[in-house]
Motif scaffolding. Structure first.
Motif, PDB file in Angstrom:
ATOM      1  N   GLN A   1      49.669  46.276  64.576  1.00 42.11           N
ATOM      2  CA  GLN A   1      49.211  45.169  63.745  1.00 42.11           C
ATOM      3  C   GLN A   1      50.156  43.978  63.851  1.00 42.11           C
ATOM      4  OE1 GLN A   1      47.541  45.118  59.404  1.00 42.11           O
ATOM      5  NE2 GLN A   1      49.762  44.943  59.192  1.00 42.11           N
ATOM      6  N   TYR A   2      51.448  44.220  63.805  1.00 33.63           N
ATOM      7  CA  TYR A   2      52.427  43.127  63.882  1.00 33.63           C
ATOM      8  C   TYR A   2      52.277  42.353  65.185  1.00 33.63           C
ATOM      9  CZ  TYR A   2      56.886  40.644  63.743  1.00 33.63           C
ATOM     10  OH  TYR A   2      57.861  39.661  63.763  1.00 33.63           O
ATOM     11  N   GLU A   3      52.165  43.078  66.280  1.00 40.29           N
ATOM     12  CA  GLU A   3      52.023  42.407  67.577  1.00 40.29           C
ATOM     13  C   GLU A   3      50.704  41.665  67.670  1.00 40.29           C
ATOM     14  OE1 GLU A   3      52.596  45.641  70.279  1.00 40.29           O
ATOM     15  OE2 GLU A   3      54.800  45.503  70.209  1.00 40.29           O
ATOM     16  N   TRP A   4      49.644  42.286  67.139  1.00 39.78           N
ATOM     17  CA  TRP A   4      48.344  41.609  67.124  1.00 39.78           C
ATOM     18  C   TRP A   4      48.400  40.350  66.275  1.00 39.78           C
ATOM     19  CZ3 TRP A   4      45.542  40.459  62.772  1.00 39.78           C
ATOM     20  CH2 TRP A   4      44.279  39.896  62.977  1.00 39.78           C
ATOM     21  N   LEU A   5      49.021  40.413  65.100  1.00 37.27           N
ATOM     22  CA  LEU A   5      49.104  39.263  64.211  1.00 37.27           C
ATOM     23  C   LEU A   5      49.848  38.108  64.872  1.00 37.27           C
ATOM     24  CD1 LEU A   5      48.704  37.891  61.473  1.00 37.27           C
ATOM     25  CD2 LEU A   5      50.762  39.061  60.659  1.00 37.27           C
ATOM     26  N   LYS A   6      50.903  38.429  65.541  1.00 33.83           N
ATOM     27  CA  LYS A   6      51.657  37.365  66.222  1.00 33.83           C
ATOM     28  C   LYS A   6      50.798  36.694  67.290  1.00 33.83           C
ATOM     29  CE  LYS A   6      56.159  36.347  68.244  1.00 33.83           C
ATOM     30  NZ  LYS A   6      57.485  36.874  68.607  1.00 33.83           N
TER      31      LYS A   6
ATOM     32  N   THR B   1      56.734  44.164  53.062  1.00 29.55           N
ATOM     33  CA  THR B   1      55.918  43.281  53.892  1.00 29.55           C
ATOM     34  C   THR B   1      56.626  41.954  54.157  1.00 29.55           C
ATOM     35  OG1 THR B   1      54.799  42.542  51.877  1.00 29.55           O
ATOM     36  CG2 THR B   1      53.712  44.245  53.193  1.00 29.55           C
ATOM     37  N   ARG B   2      57.474  41.545  53.248  1.00 31.60           N
ATOM     38  CA  ARG B   2      58.154  40.249  53.397  1.00 31.60           C
ATOM     39  C   ARG B   2      59.288  40.319  54.396  1.00 31.60           C
ATOM     40  NH1 ARG B   2      62.099  36.847  51.444  1.00 31.60           N
ATOM     41  NH2 ARG B   2      63.195  38.451  50.241  1.00 31.60           N
ATOM     42  N   VAL B   3      60.177  41.310  54.253  1.00 35.19           N
ATOM     43  CA  VAL B   3      61.380  41.361  55.102  1.00 35.19           C
ATOM     44  C   VAL B   3      61.335  42.472  56.141  1.00 35.19           C
ATOM     45  CG1 VAL B   3      62.773  40.386  53.249  1.00 35.19           C
ATOM     46  CG2 VAL B   3      62.663  42.865  53.517  1.00 35.19           C
ATOM     47  N   GLY B   4      60.348  43.368  56.051  1.00 34.46           N
ATOM     48  CA  GLY B   4      60.274  44.457  57.018  1.00 34.46           C
ATOM     49  C   GLY B   4      61.016  45.692  56.553  1.00 34.46           C
ATOM     50  N   TRP B   5      61.232  46.593  57.476  1.00 33.08           N
ATOM     51  CA  TRP B   5      61.899  47.854  57.159  1.00 33.08           C
ATOM     52  C   TRP B   5      63.276  47.622  56.551  1.00 33.08           C
ATOM     53  CZ3 TRP B   5      60.803  50.868  62.343  1.00 33.08           C
ATOM     54  CH2 TRP B   5      59.459  51.255  62.343  1.00 33.08           C
ATOM     55  N   PRO B   6      63.663  48.459  55.607  1.00 33.42           N
ATOM     56  CA  PRO B   6      64.985  48.296  54.983  1.00 33.42           C
ATOM     57  C   PRO B   6      66.109  48.337  56.019  1.00 33.42           C
ATOM     58  CG  PRO B   6      63.654  49.884  53.775  1.00 33.42           C
ATOM     59  CD  PRO B   6      62.898  49.581  55.029  1.00 33.42           C
TER      60      PRO B   6
ATOM     61  N   LYS C   1      46.777  18.661  52.784  1.00 37.85           N
ATOM     62  CA  LYS C   1      47.678  18.553  53.932  1.00 37.85           C
ATOM     63  C   LYS C   1      47.151  17.526  54.925  1.00 37.85           C
ATOM     64  CE  LYS C   1      50.321  22.810  54.345  1.00 37.85           C
ATOM     65  NZ  LYS C   1      50.709  23.886  55.282  1.00 37.85           N
ATOM     66  N   SER C   2      48.010  16.603  55.267  1.00 38.30           N
ATOM     67  CA  SER C   2      47.658  15.643  56.317  1.00 38.30           C
ATOM     68  C   SER C   2      48.102  16.136  57.680  1.00 38.30           C
ATOM     69  CB  SER C   2      48.305  14.278  56.015  1.00 38.30           C
ATOM     70  OG  SER C   2      49.716  14.416  55.889  1.00 38.30           O
ATOM     71  N   GLN C   3      49.022  17.075  57.696  1.00 42.86           N
ATOM     72  CA  GLN C   3      49.489  17.693  58.948  1.00 42.86           C
ATOM     73  C   GLN C   3      49.587  19.188  58.763  1.00 42.86           C
ATOM     74  OE1 GLN C   3      52.937  15.909  60.830  1.00 42.86           O
ATOM     75  NE2 GLN C   3      52.610  13.979  59.734  1.00 42.86           N
ATOM     76  N   HIS C   4      49.282  19.927  59.840  1.00 41.12           N
ATOM     77  CA  HIS C   4      49.344  21.370  59.814  1.00 41.12           C
ATOM     78  C   HIS C   4      50.210  21.861  60.970  1.00 41.12           C
ATOM     79  CE1 HIS C   4      45.991  21.962  56.886  1.00 41.12           C
ATOM     80  NE2 HIS C   4      45.626  20.795  57.366  1.00 41.12           N
ATOM     81  N   GLY C   5      50.817  23.017  60.768  1.00 45.11           N
ATOM     82  CA  GLY C   5      51.658  23.597  61.809  1.00 45.11           C
ATOM     83  C   GLY C   5      52.849  24.296  61.178  1.00 45.11           C
ATOM     84  N   GLY C   6      53.737  24.764  62.039  1.00 45.13           N
ATOM     85  CA  GLY C   6      54.906  25.476  61.558  1.00 45.13           C
ATOM     86  C   GLY C   6      55.774  24.626  60.628  1.00 45.13           C
TER      87      GLY C   6
ATOM     88  N   GLU D   1      57.021  37.496  56.441  1.00 44.44           N
ATOM     89  CA  GLU D   1      57.256  36.143  55.944  1.00 44.44           C
ATOM     90  C   GLU D   1      57.761  35.188  57.028  1.00 44.44           C
ATOM     91  OE1 GLU D   1      58.742  34.073  51.849  1.00 44.44           O
ATOM     92  OE2 GLU D   1      60.140  35.471  52.783  1.00 44.44           O
ATOM     93  N   PRO D   2      58.676  35.596  57.907  1.00 45.94           N
ATOM     94  CA  PRO D   2      59.071  34.676  58.977  1.00 45.94           C
ATOM     95  C   PRO D   2      57.909  34.253  59.869  1.00 45.94           C
ATOM     96  CG  PRO D   2      60.675  36.441  58.769  1.00 45.94           C
ATOM     97  CD  PRO D   2      59.515  36.814  57.902  1.00 45.94           C
ATOM     98  N   LEU D   3      56.949  35.147  60.107  1.00 50.14           N
ATOM     99  CA  LEU D   3      55.782  34.772  60.907  1.00 50.14           C
ATOM    100  C   LEU D   3      54.944  33.731  60.191  1.00 50.14           C
ATOM    101  CD1 LEU D   3      54.337  38.080  62.470  1.00 50.14           C
ATOM    102  CD2 LEU D   3      55.690  36.307  63.577  1.00 50.14           C
ATOM    103  N   LEU D   4      54.732  33.928  58.896  1.00 51.18           N
ATOM    104  CA  LEU D   4      53.943  32.967  58.132  1.00 51.18           C
ATOM    105  C   LEU D   4      54.592  31.584  58.156  1.00 51.18           C
ATOM    106  CD1 LEU D   4      52.653  35.653  57.201  1.00 51.18           C
ATOM    107  CD2 LEU D   4      52.641  34.754  54.875  1.00 51.18           C
ATOM    108  N   TYR D   5      55.902  31.556  58.092  1.00 53.85           N
ATOM    109  CA  TYR D   5      56.641  30.297  58.084  1.00 53.85           C
ATOM    110  C   TYR D   5      56.619  29.635  59.466  1.00 53.85           C
ATOM    111  CZ  TYR D   5      60.438  27.061  56.863  1.00 53.85           C
ATOM    112  OH  TYR D   5      61.189  25.942  56.611  1.00 53.85           O
ATOM    113  N   GLU D   6      56.892  30.438  60.478  1.00 55.65           N
ATOM    114  CA  GLU D   6      56.969  29.897  61.842  1.00 55.65           C
ATOM    115  C   GLU D   6      55.639  29.313  62.301  1.00 55.65           C
ATOM    116  OE1 GLU D   6      57.845  31.443  66.435  1.00 55.65           O
ATOM    117  OE2 GLU D   6      58.155  32.791  64.724  1.00 55.65           O
ATOM    118  N   TYR D   7      54.541  29.992  61.961  1.00 59.09           N
ATOM    119  CA  TYR D   7      53.239  29.575  62.453  1.00 59.09           C
ATOM    120  C   TYR D   7      52.435  28.765  61.429  1.00 59.09           C
ATOM    121  CZ  TYR D   7      54.147  32.542  66.462  1.00 59.09           C
ATOM    122  OH  TYR D   7      54.705  33.093  67.595  1.00 59.09           O
ATOM    123  N   GLY D   8      53.071  28.382  60.353  1.00 63.46           N
ATOM    124  CA  GLY D   8      52.448  27.445  59.428  1.00 63.46           C
ATOM    125  C   GLY D   8      51.236  27.976  58.701  1.00 63.46           C
ATOM    126  N   VAL D   9      51.291  29.234  58.257  1.00 63.49           N
ATOM    127  CA  VAL D   9      50.208  29.756  57.418  1.00 63.49           C
ATOM    128  C   VAL D   9      50.185  28.974  56.108  1.00 63.49           C
ATOM    129  CG1 VAL D   9      49.410  31.766  56.118  1.00 63.49           C
ATOM    130  CG2 VAL D   9      50.254  32.041  58.468  1.00 63.49           C
TER     131      VAL D   9
END
Length: 457
Positions: free
Chosen positions: A276-281, A324-329, A448-453, A337-345
């Motif tokens: 799932q992680y690889e697919w989501l990316k 789900t936010r930070v991954g495995w302990p 939003k006037s602009q979208h993206g990371g 969360e880093p993916l959401l931030y990087e790809y501008g969700v």
């Protein structure tokens, strides 16, 4: 003495009536159980009818239904048309055996309607020569293009018992208010309960919603039993992942549904989590290609368990290191969360907590509003919404006495969320309170006037 005798007679009559009623209820339950188990009783009548978007959102609808028995020498059929039932589509049925002690069996039928015209109303029924469902109707989406404004109802945590929001959702769906429904995990409480009879009844309950509009779903923790077998079998999401994760486009929005449960039920293995992680990316990378992000600038992700919440309990989101936010302990692998931030969700929608909460734009516990006066105009981080208050037998979730600064609004009212994607720059959200007879208790515009990371301040 006469009064005492009359009182005793009255009590005896009431007791006899109660015993008789209990015997009748027990007999009804036994009849239903025998109907489900007795191989001599024919049960070919379609039930639990529901729709989903197909692989091509603009032109495909998948019709799914159940029968207790499999009609001999026949196919799964949907008859449909604009005003009549002259067109036919054929599909297949799979045998589903619940993992409970009685190993209850049913057959789940799927038929894909293809090459549908946009912005068109169709009538349909499903079944076979051995029995047909009632006649329903649906309307295809307005256009395969992005230039239209879809409306959705979104919620999680709706049960068979105490489904507080269901009647209002049934009425609004049949009035044509929604283009789709998103149910963000936790169904029936639980689908496998009482040898899956609770799941069957829940699917009958939502038929008067889900047979009219696509009912899009992701799994929650209450679907976990027998490796999510009831959930995997009963629904028909696109993507070929047994309903665990997928994406689809609707108007100016790219929607992504994920399973948060792959982070928690590692007893079933880690392969699905990694996949799932690889697919989501890959999906986020594709959505951010310039030609795609210009056409559909909004990205909305939804999954069951939230990354943040201010509820007073021991759920994962009450701790800072949400899986789900930070991954495995410790190793922090596969954090989302880093993916959401990087790809501008733009928006992340969750449930699990039996309440409603809207957060300020947030990343790593830092509020990143657009500005002091307009926090949701060009925010510098995703906006998180928790909408898990549709109603279930577990009741409501309490909130902390001291609400964190990153929480903008919260409510314990039963209800659900509405979304209208007006255009490429404006989304509108509102929270409906069923406790207050449909009153809107929260609303906001995301602009939003602009979208993206996102970038560091």
């Amino acid at each position: 003495m006469v009064n005492l005798t009359l009182l005793l007679l009255l009590l005896a009559f009431c007791l006899a009536s109660t015993v008789q009623r209990n015997l009748e209820l027990e007999e009804d339950a036994n009849v239903q159980q025998n109907l489900e188990q007795d191989p001599e009783i024919v049960h070919y009548q379609p039930e639990q009818v529901h729709l989903a978007f197909g692989e091509r959102t603009a032109s495909e609808i998948v019709v799914t239904w159940s029968t207790r028995g499999l009609p001999p020498d026949t196919e799964s059929i949907v008859e449909y048309g604009l005003n009549d039932l002259k067109q036919r589509a054929h599909g297949q049925a799979i045998k589903f055996v619940d993992g409970g002690p009685k190993q209850m069996t049913q057959y789940i039928h799927r038929v894909t309607l293809s090459q549908l015209k946009p912005n068109t109303s169709y009538v349909y029924h499903c079944g076979s020569a051995y029995g047909w469902s009632a006649k329903y109707q649906f309307r295809t989406i307005a256009s395969a293009d992005a230039d239209w404004s879809p409306s959705l109802a979104i919620y999680g945590d709706m049960g068979n018992e105490n489904a507080q929001s269901l009647a209002r959702l049934q009425r609004e769906t049949q009035l044509g208010m929604y283009d789709a429904i998103i149910h963000v995990g936790d169904f029936a409480y639980d689908m496998n309960s009482k040898d899956a009879r609770v799941g069957d009844e829940f699917m009958r309950q939502i038929e008067t919603v889900a047979a009219y509009v696509p009912y899009m779903v992701v799994p929650g923790n209450h679907e976990e039993k027998f490796n999510f077998s009831n959930y995997r079998a009963r629904f028909s999401m696109p993507g070929g992942t047994e309903n665990l994760f997928y994406s689809f486009d609707l108007g100016p929005v790219h929607f992504i549904g994920i399973s948060t449960e792959v982070y928690y039920f590692l007893n079933y293995g880690v392969k699905t989590l990694v996949f799932q992680y690889e697919w989501l990316k890959r999906d986020l990378e594709a959505a951010n290609m310039p030609e795609n992000r210009i056409k559909r600038p909004w990205i909305i992700i939804y999954g069951h368990r939230p990354m943040y919440c201010s509820n007073e309990n021991d759920n994962d989101c009450t701790h800072s290191e949400t899986l789900t936010r930070v991954g495995w302990p410790f190793v922090h692998m596969f954090g989302l969360e880093p993916l959401l931030y990087e790809y501008g969700v733009d928006v992340a929608i969750w449930a699990h907590e039996h309440s409603y909460e809207r957060l300020w734009p947030i990343y790593d516990y830092n509020v990143r509003n657009g500005s002091l006066g307009s926090p949701y105009e060009n925010p510098r981080a995703p906006v998180h919404i928790i909408t898990g208050s549709a109603g279930c037998k577990e009741g409501r979730e309490p909130f902390k006495g001291q609400i964190p600064e990153w929480s903008a609004f919260h409510s314990q009212d039963y209800g659900y969320t509405r979304l209208k994607a007006h255009n490429r720059t404006h989304l509108y959200f509102e929270q409906v309170s069923d406790d207050q007879q449909g009153a809107i208790i929260d609303k906001f515009w995301l602009i939003k006037s602009q979208h993206g990371g996102y970038t560091e301040p």
